[in-house]
Design a protein around this motif. Sequence first.
Motif, short mmCIF file in Angstrom:
data_model
loop_
_atom_site.label_atom_id
_atom_site.label_comp_id
_atom_site.label_asym_id
_atom_site.label_seq_id
_atom_site.Cartn_x
_atom_site.Cartn_y
_atom_site.Cartn_z
N SER A 89 0.82 -1.21 0.00
CA SER A 89 0.00 0.00 0.00
C SER A 89 0.85 1.26 0.00
O SER A 89 0.42 2.32 -0.46
N ARG A 90 2.08 1.16 0.54
CA ARG A 90 2.98 2.32 0.55
C ARG A 90 4.41 1.84 0.65
O ARG A 90 4.70 0.86 1.35
N VAL A 91 5.30 2.55 -0.03
CA VAL A 91 6.72 2.26 0.10
C VAL A 91 7.48 3.58 0.04
O VAL A 91 7.14 4.46 -0.76
N ILE A 92 8.46 3.73 0.90
CA ILE A 92 9.31 4.91 0.90
C ILE A 92 10.70 4.48 0.46
O ILE A 92 11.21 3.45 0.90
N THR A 93 11.30 5.26 -0.43
CA THR A 93 12.56 4.84 -1.03
C THR A 93 13.49 6.02 -1.27
O THR A 93 13.03 7.16 -1.48
N ILE A 94 14.79 5.75 -1.24
CA ILE A 94 15.79 6.70 -1.73
C ILE A 94 16.63 6.07 -2.82
O ILE A 94 17.58 6.68 -3.30
N PHE A 145 9.95 10.19 -11.83
CA PHE A 145 10.02 10.65 -10.44
C PHE A 145 11.18 9.95 -9.75
O PHE A 145 11.36 8.73 -9.89
N ALA A 146 11.95 10.71 -9.00
CA ALA A 146 13.09 10.15 -8.28
C ALA A 146 13.26 10.91 -6.97
O ALA A 146 12.81 12.06 -6.84
N PRO A 147 13.88 10.29 -5.99
CA PRO A 147 14.17 11.01 -4.75
C PRO A 147 15.00 12.26 -5.05
O PRO A 147 15.89 12.25 -5.90
N THR A 148 14.70 13.33 -4.35
CA THR A 148 15.41 14.59 -4.54
C THR A 148 16.43 14.78 -3.42
O THR A 148 16.61 13.89 -2.58
N GLN A 149 17.10 15.93 -3.44
CA GLN A 149 18.13 16.21 -2.45
C GLN A 149 17.85 17.52 -1.73
O GLN A 149 17.09 18.37 -2.20
N ARG A 150 18.48 17.67 -0.59
CA ARG A 150 18.42 18.91 0.17
C ARG A 150 19.79 19.13 0.82
O ARG A 150 20.60 18.20 0.91
N ARG A 175 25.05 17.43 0.69
CA ARG A 175 23.69 17.17 0.26
C ARG A 175 23.24 15.82 0.78
O ARG A 175 24.06 14.90 0.94
N GLU A 176 21.96 15.67 1.06
CA GLU A 176 21.42 14.40 1.50
C GLU A 176 20.12 14.11 0.77
O GLU A 176 19.44 15.03 0.30
N MET A 177 19.76 12.84 0.69
CA MET A 177 18.58 12.43 -0.06
C MET A 177 17.30 12.70 0.74
O MET A 177 17.28 12.60 1.97
N ILE A 178 16.24 13.04 0.01
CA ILE A 178 14.91 13.16 0.59
C ILE A 178 14.12 11.92 0.19
O ILE A 178 13.92 11.67 -1.01
N PRO A 179 13.68 11.09 1.14
CA PRO A 179 12.93 9.89 0.78
C PRO A 179 11.67 10.22 -0.01
O PRO A 179 10.98 11.20 0.28
N MET A 180 11.39 9.41 -1.02
CA MET A 180 10.20 9.57 -1.85
C MET A 180 9.15 8.54 -1.44
O MET A 180 9.46 7.36 -1.29
N SER A 181 7.92 9.00 -1.26
CA SER A 181 6.82 8.11 -0.87
C SER A 181 5.98 7.75 -2.09
O SER A 181 5.61 8.62 -2.88
N ILE A 182 5.71 6.45 -2.23
CA ILE A 182 4.85 5.97 -3.31
C ILE A 182 3.72 5.15 -2.70
O ILE A 182 3.96 4.14 -2.03
N GLN A 183 2.49 5.59 -2.90
CA GLN A 183 1.31 4.90 -2.38
C GLN A 183 0.55 4.22 -3.52
O GLN A 183 0.56 4.71 -4.66
N PHE A 184 -0.12 3.13 -3.17
CA PHE A 184 -0.88 2.38 -4.16
C PHE A 184 -2.32 2.19 -3.66
O PHE A 184 -2.54 1.63 -2.59
N THR A 185 -3.26 2.72 -4.43
CA THR A 185 -4.67 2.50 -4.18
C THR A 185 -5.18 1.54 -5.26
O THR A 185 -4.44 1.23 -6.21
N TRP A 204 18.28 3.88 -8.44
CA TRP A 204 18.60 5.31 -8.51
C TRP A 204 19.72 5.62 -7.54
O TRP A 204 19.63 5.33 -6.35
N LEU A 205 20.79 6.20 -8.08
CA LEU A 205 21.89 6.69 -7.26
C LEU A 205 22.02 8.18 -7.50
O LEU A 205 22.11 8.61 -8.66
N SER A 206 22.02 8.96 -6.43
CA SER A 206 22.00 10.41 -6.58
C SER A 206 23.21 10.94 -7.32
O SER A 206 23.15 12.00 -7.93
N GLY A 207 24.31 10.21 -7.30
CA GLY A 207 25.51 10.69 -7.98
C GLY A 207 25.45 10.53 -9.48
O GLY A 207 26.28 11.06 -10.20
#
Length: 317
Positions: free
Chosen positions: A227-232, A248-253, A262-272, A301-304
Amino acid sequence: MQTITTRHGMIPVAQAPATYPDGSLRACLPAGPCVLNTPVGQLVPQFTARELRKKEVRPITFHPDGTLQALPLESQRVIPSAAGSIPAELLTFHADGSLSRVFPLNGRLSGYWTQEDEAELARPVTLLTPAGILTTTLIGAAFHPSGTIRSLTFWPGQTVSINTPAGMVDTRIGVSFHPDGQIRSVEPARPAAVETPAGEILAHDPDALGINGDSNSLAFHPDGTVSRVITIRTRLTAISPDGRLATFAPTQRESLCGDGEREMIPMSIQFTPDAVIITQAENAPPVHIPLEGHVFFTAPWLSGLAGGLPDLRCTIC
């Protein structure tokens, strides 16, 4: 010192109790020993504060109808539950009187009493859970009003292997369950590959706070589907019926440590049942993509690497 009468017993107090707007009892501080009748037996509330980790008396709180809400104990007691016996220094209860949460330890951390000091008092507990027999050190256990386990919160540093609908997952922080006993969510201790309606995704949230195990980064519907997965570590591409691509890919801050890191921002993917919902950052608006007619690809996905890695896994819906 006066004595107040509750539906669970008499409580001596040295100061006026807190009340709800209608005048009913909301909270009080015991000023002496007493015994209260609770759904899990007769218990003595905390009334002394002589320890370094317990410098003040914690209040007993009540629901508006007078049933217990939170009960700190004078000393640790073993509490019965549907999952087995659990040592407790703090209990909370649902409004219907059933057991809500059990906390084996209830010390207050300070400059004089650290998490490491508290950890030395923690002991492993063995419980019969819907995921099988688990032995671990707990911060707390939560229960549905029916008595079945709602969640387990592990002590920091603990890792437990949990049999989930996605396979065995090494789990940190905690695990939660639906009322019928099916796994609701786990917090992967390291990236775990899981199959989803959009393809394979590496589930992992390095920023998971670990406050409790109620809601975690890898979650399942009651039927066992994700139902949901969070990933970097995973990029998601959707191809619409007219051929347009959305990636869509995890972004940085900027890292809280500064120095340009810089560090990764986890991306949330939900499934209905009807859509994939992607949220790339905490304050970003979610993007809804209908499952019908869309083709989804996932890739590591690797941020580099600006484009991630080329291997694609495809799911056509």
